[in-house]
Write an enzyme that holds these catalytic residues in place. Sequence first.
Site, mmCIF file in Angstrom:
data_model
loop_
_atom_site.group_PDB
_atom_site.id
_atom_site.type_symbol
_atom_site.label_atom_id
_atom_site.label_comp_id
_atom_site.label_asym_id
_atom_site.label_seq_id
_atom_site.Cartn_x
_atom_site.Cartn_y
_atom_site.Cartn_z
ATOM 1 C CE LYS A 57 -3.173 3.018 11.402
ATOM 2 N NZ LYS A 57 -1.911 3.242 10.698
ATOM 3 C CD GLN A 101 1.349 5.011 11.190
ATOM 4 O OE1 GLN A 101 0.506 4.206 11.568
ATOM 5 N NE2 GLN A 101 1.105 5.893 10.231
ATOM 6 C CG ASP A 124 -0.954 -0.359 6.239
ATOM 7 O OD1 ASP A 124 -2.119 0.057 6.414
ATOM 8 O OD2 ASP A 124 0.033 0.116 6.822
#
Length: 301
Positions: A57, A101, A124
Amino acid sequence: MGIQAVRILDGKACAEQIRREIGEQVRRLRADGMRVPHLAAVLVGDDGASETYVANKVRDCGEVGFESTVVRLDGGVGEAEVLAKVAELNADEAIDGFIVQVPLPGHIDEQKINLAIDSAKDVDGFGPENLGRMCLGLPAFVTATPNGVMELLARNGIATEGKHCVVAGRSNIVGTPLSILLSRNASPGNCTVSIAHSRTKDLGELCASADILIAAIGRPGFITADMVKPGAVVIDVGTTRVADSSRASGFRLAGDVDFDSVAPKCSWITPVPGGVGPMTRAALLQNTLKARQRRQDISNV
Ligand code: NAP
């Protein structure tokens, strides 16, 4: 009906194209003297796969000209400390969007963390507001993998209207949102969707009735040729690390679809790696750019 020659849904090339488009928008922001998008990622502990995902990322951000920040927390950190970091990032004016994450260590409730993320920074799209808005067809940060799959279908001109789509897997981040997006009155969309899971009876028969088959289960090689209709479009979301001593890393990524036997039956198929994975990464960049645009209403730059 004769079977068409199989075509590869090249997620790598498609994601490269999306990154080029985003990079161009970032250059225009810079040229106008405006702040570029800034993504933060919270990494708790030192899980190898999570380290790789976050490193990717960061690299993607660099490639398109975004700023990025990695916030590392020790694996033994308490839930309260993660929540405090989320509150800090929610309030940080310099951060447009952030992700925490997953998976988190077992003693931390992922749902609680998701609920604490400001929906305007939830790039997300895991939180209830963005998922709810997506269901209603309102502007939302759509979860990266489903968004990536929809882009892959759209950019390859794959017809979806009126097709029977079977989504195998019903997770909150992949199968369920994908089933909703594909059934909506939109393009791509307008599919008749069946969503399957571990309690589904006669899964093979159901899959074999699909014009579009999406495998998001997490079991390498689970979908075999007998479960695929001739001419079907097959999208393999699965990415499981399987031991491979011939690789320097000691593993390779395996999809849910037994590619070698299934590919000759399909019209289109995604490879693993190089299919859905790169599209997921590109979709996170798209959401981060959108977050930046929304924070300053610069959507037409
Ligand atoms: P998950 O949360 O573990 O969900 C798996 C789903 O598969 C569940 O709904 C489960 O059913 C179903 N399932 C398991 N065994 C089954 C069986 N024998 N028959 C039918 N259904 C079965 O997984 P996920 O997070 O959605 O991820 C799925 C896969 O996609 C994993 O390999 C993951 O690594 C991969 N993934 C890839 C990307 C990417 O960027 N390429 C992104 C996200 C995930 P129940 O609900 O009944 O348990």
